[in-house]
Design a protein around this motif. Structure first.
Motif, PDB file in Angstrom:
ATOM      1  N   GLU A  80      -3.255  -1.406  -7.199  1.00  0.00           N
ATOM      2  CA  GLU A  80      -3.982  -0.221  -7.638  1.00  0.00           C
ATOM      3  C   GLU A  80      -3.030   0.622  -8.486  1.00  0.00           C
ATOM      4  O   GLU A  80      -1.875   0.846  -8.092  1.00  0.00           O
ATOM      5  CB  GLU A  80      -4.453   0.604  -6.439  1.00  0.00           C
ATOM      6  N   ASN A  86       0.802  -1.234   0.000  1.00  0.00           N
ATOM      7  CA  ASN A  86       0.000   0.000   0.000  1.00  0.00           C
ATOM      8  C   ASN A  86       0.829   1.276   0.000  1.00  0.00           C
ATOM      9  O   ASN A  86       0.279   2.367   0.194  1.00  0.00           O
ATOM     10  CB  ASN A  86      -0.982   0.025   1.176  1.00  0.00           C
ATOM     11  N   ARG A 107       0.718   0.982  -4.209  1.00  0.00           N
ATOM     12  CA  ARG A 107      -0.339   1.667  -4.950  1.00  0.00           C
ATOM     13  C   ARG A 107       0.345   2.675  -5.871  1.00  0.00           C
ATOM     14  O   ARG A 107       1.071   3.545  -5.399  1.00  0.00           O
ATOM     15  CB  ARG A 107      -1.313   2.355  -3.988  1.00  0.00           C
ATOM     16  N   HIS A 134      -4.954   9.002  -3.033  1.00  0.00           N
ATOM     17  CA  HIS A 134      -4.519   8.167  -1.908  1.00  0.00           C
ATOM     18  C   HIS A 134      -4.247   8.922  -0.610  1.00  0.00           C
ATOM     19  O   HIS A 134      -3.957   8.294   0.412  1.00  0.00           O
ATOM     20  CB  HIS A 134      -3.258   7.394  -2.313  1.00  0.00           C
ATOM     21  N   VAL A 184       2.247   4.406  -1.446  1.00  0.00           N
ATOM     22  CA  VAL A 184       1.842   5.218  -2.592  1.00  0.00           C
ATOM     23  C   VAL A 184       3.105   5.635  -3.341  1.00  0.00           C
ATOM     24  O   VAL A 184       3.937   6.380  -2.810  1.00  0.00           O
ATOM     25  CB  VAL A 184       1.027   6.439  -2.151  1.00  0.00           C
TER      26      VAL A 184
END
Length: 326
Positions: A56, A6, A32, A81, A8
């Protein structure tokens, strides 16, 4: 950042080459992704491949020479995000040939893309890092940031500039121990990059290799985010170039110059081209171009020493030949 789950991650130049390979590597690690490049369709294809890996991923068409566009890229990541953990300044281009032969506008474009693109990215993301008091900024340099690159002088200028900028920025951020500025210095990599560069040499630019794979460079970048370091060489030639130029700069300059001149003399004639420096081209959307590659797992200390010594000896021999012929 031992886990990238996760995280970013913004990657520029993600439509091909090292950028695309890095996007896929970060996707496998669970990041992500916010992906940027000038070409919309290849960029969206990269994002689609990342989503197929379970990550993602969004695509934001961006020209890194446009500071407003780069600010918008950062804002897109925040809106999607809420934060940015990693920013990889990866875009790079070049002009090959005698400096005075190429159009000055193209030379300027190299600096605007490589150096100013890096500055734009850093300026866009640092306020977010400072607010969170954490983050990893990775700047793509090259072994050309450690030693001269004859017949690609503006490329070398931009890469020397990125290295100096990164080193200076690290010192400005010493009060923020969890904000890291890292430089990646790969040797030759098999990407569409050579075909995308401008060529004013009148010769085909087709180094014999072997080349690093972009996937290997991508794994180094992922590892660097997990365990940040100031500078990391990728491939023995990059480490050898660093050692040789640090110990014997004059001999290294002469040796590299002689080798480049000899390579251009041997190369077949070719037409001059502006490549994709000023405008996009449809070709070259994969990670590789199909050249012979080698797989590097990290050089040993002995290998580094031998590589550096070999480069020094070669440079000295070439310099001696030049002196005798002069």
């Amino acid at each position: 950042m031992p886990s990238l789950q996760n995280a970013v991650t913004v990657i520029t130049g993600a439509s091909s080459g090292i950028g695309k390979a890095s996007a896929l590597a970060f996707a496998r690690a669970g990041a992500r992704l916010v992906l940027a490049a000038r070409r919309a369709e290849p960029l969206e294809e990269t994002a689609r491949e990342c989503r197929q890996l379970g990550a993602e991923a969004i695509a934001v068409v961006t020209d890194v020479t446009d500071e407003v566009a780069v600010q918008a890229l950062a804002q897109a990541a925040i809106e999607a995000h809420g934060r940015i953990d990693v920013w990889f300044n990866n875009v790079g281009t070049g002009v090959v040939g005698p400096y005075w032969e190429a159009l000055l506008d193209l030379q300027k474009r190299v600096v605007e893309t490589n150096l100013m693109g890096t500055l734009h990215g850093a300026h866009a993301v640092l306020p977010h890092f400072l607010r969170e008091r954490r983050g990893v900024l990775v700047n793509m340099v090259s072994m050309g940031g450690w030693s001269p690159t004859p017949f690609a002088a503006t490329y070398a200028a931009s890469k020397y500039g990125i290295r100096g900028f990164s080193a200076s920025l690290r010192q400005e951020l010493t009060g923020y121990p969890d904000i890291h500025v890292c430089g990646v210095f790969p040797a030759l990599v098999d990407t569409p990059g050579l075909a995308h560069g401008a060529n004013f040499s009148g010769r085909a630019i087709d180094p014999p290799g072997p080349f690093l794979t972009p996937e290997h460079v991508a794994e180094v970048v992922v590892g660097l985010v997990r365990r940040p370091r100031a500078e990391v060489a990728v491939g023995l030639p990059a480490t050898a170039a660093r050692i040789a130029y640090g110990i014997a700069p004059v001999l290294t300059e002469r040796g590299v110059g002689a080798a480049m001149r000899a390579a251009l003399r041997r190369a077949r004639p070719d037409t001059r081209s502006e490549g994709a420096v000023a405008r996009t081209v449809p070709t070259g959307t994969g990670t590789r171009s199909g050249k012979p590659v080698w797989h590097v797992r990290g050089p040993s200390l002995g290998g580094v020493a031998l590589g550096g010594l070999g480069l020094l000896v070669g440079a000295e021999l070439l310099a001696g030949v030049l002196t005798r012929r002069g």
